[in-house]
Design a protein around this motif. Structure first.
Motif, PDB file in Angstrom:
ATOM      1  N   TRP A 128       0.844  -1.186   0.000  1.00 49.26           N
ATOM      2  CA  TRP A 128       0.000   0.000   0.000  1.00 49.26           C
ATOM      3  C   TRP A 128       0.882   1.240   0.000  1.00 49.26           C
ATOM      4  N   SER A 129       0.268   2.352  -0.382  1.00 46.79           N
ATOM      5  CA  SER A 129       0.979   3.625  -0.440  1.00 46.79           C
ATOM      6  C   SER A 129      -0.016   4.760  -0.219  1.00 46.79           C
ATOM      7  N   TYR A 138      -4.539  17.412  -1.912  1.00 44.84           N
ATOM      8  CA  TYR A 138      -4.617  16.209  -2.726  1.00 44.84           C
ATOM      9  C   TYR A 138      -4.184  15.025  -1.887  1.00 44.84           C
ATOM     10  N   LEU A 139      -4.901  13.917  -2.029  1.00 39.82           N
ATOM     11  CA  LEU A 139      -4.564  12.713  -1.298  1.00 39.82           C
ATOM     12  C   LEU A 139      -5.089  11.506  -2.060  1.00 39.82           C
ATOM     13  N   TRP A 140      -4.244  10.501  -2.176  1.00 39.25           N
ATOM     14  CA  TRP A 140      -4.624   9.241  -2.796  1.00 39.25           C
ATOM     15  C   TRP A 140      -4.167   8.101  -1.906  1.00 39.25           C
ATOM     16  N   LEU A 141      -5.044   7.134  -1.697  1.00 46.06           N
ATOM     17  CA  LEU A 141      -4.721   5.909  -0.981  1.00 46.06           C
ATOM     18  C   LEU A 141      -4.658   4.809  -2.033  1.00 46.06           C
ATOM     19  N   LEU A 142      -3.537   4.100  -2.095  1.00 48.88           N
ATOM     20  CA  LEU A 142      -3.298   3.125  -3.145  1.00 48.88           C
ATOM     21  C   LEU A 142      -2.985   1.759  -2.572  1.00 48.88           C
ATOM     22  N   SER A 143      -3.332   0.721  -3.338  1.00 52.23           N
ATOM     23  CA  SER A 143      -3.088  -0.658  -2.938  1.00 52.23           C
ATOM     24  C   SER A 143      -2.580  -1.439  -4.146  1.00 52.23           C
TER      25      SER A 143
END
Length: 177
Positions: A128-129, A138-143
């Motif tokens: 994850w990142s 700005y914000l993104w949650l990544l998997s």
């Protein structure tokens, strides 16, 4: 939609100058260094701060790979309106601007205009990142894989611990596994 995705770097560059909600008035610096070889590959968007250039996007992915010129190829894909909607793709490039950690990059989808891309935190195994930039808008949650409810909860909790207003997060719908 493609034009909106292509405008991402301009939006990011000018974002700090434009009035608008900030989900974190004191965004953190990246928590740890990034091994670019391990960061490359496909990421699934778990959630994001909703912005005009991603309006209506579902099934969002980002793929990073090395380019022959030493930069990083960025390929963003969105399904417009639904996880099975029409595919929209934007290709850009990124360059590392903090060689000590590789956690701060500049990304461009349009000519010479680059916007900040900070890897604020990531799992030790790169599963994850959390990505943002210096204005907190700005914000993104990544998997790495299709996100589960547990993934969403854990990433949301980590974003909150970093000082982000998680009520501003918009969960991204992804196709069923």
């Amino acid at each position: 939609m493609r034009a909106a995705l292509l405008a991402l770097p301009i939006v990011l560059t000018l974002g700090a100058c434009v009035a608008g909600p900030s989900g974190n008035p004191n965004p953190p610096q990246p928590a740890k260094a990034v091994e670019l070889e391990r960061y490359l590959g496909k990421w699934y968007e778990v959630a994001r701060y909703d912005m005009r250039f991603e309006k209506g996007c579902e099934g969002v992915t980002a793929e990073y790979s090395k380019r022959p010129d030493g930069l990083i190829r960025v390929l963003n894909t969105c399904r417009q309106g639904a996880v099975d909607g029409p595919v929209k793709v934007a290709e850009g490039k990124a360059k590392v601007v903090d060689a000590a950690t590789n956690a701060k990059l500049k990304v461009s989808f349009f000519g010479p205009f680059f916007g900040d891309y900070w890897v604020l935190d990531h799992a030790d195994d790169y599963s994850w990142s959390i990505v943002g930039e210096g204005s907190g808008k700005y914000l993104w949650l990544l998997s790495r894989g299709l996100p589960t409810d547990a993934d969403r909860a854990a990433l949301t909790a980590r974003a909150k611990a970093l000082g982000y207003d998680v009520t501003m997060l918009r969960p991204t719908k992804q196709p069923a596994p």
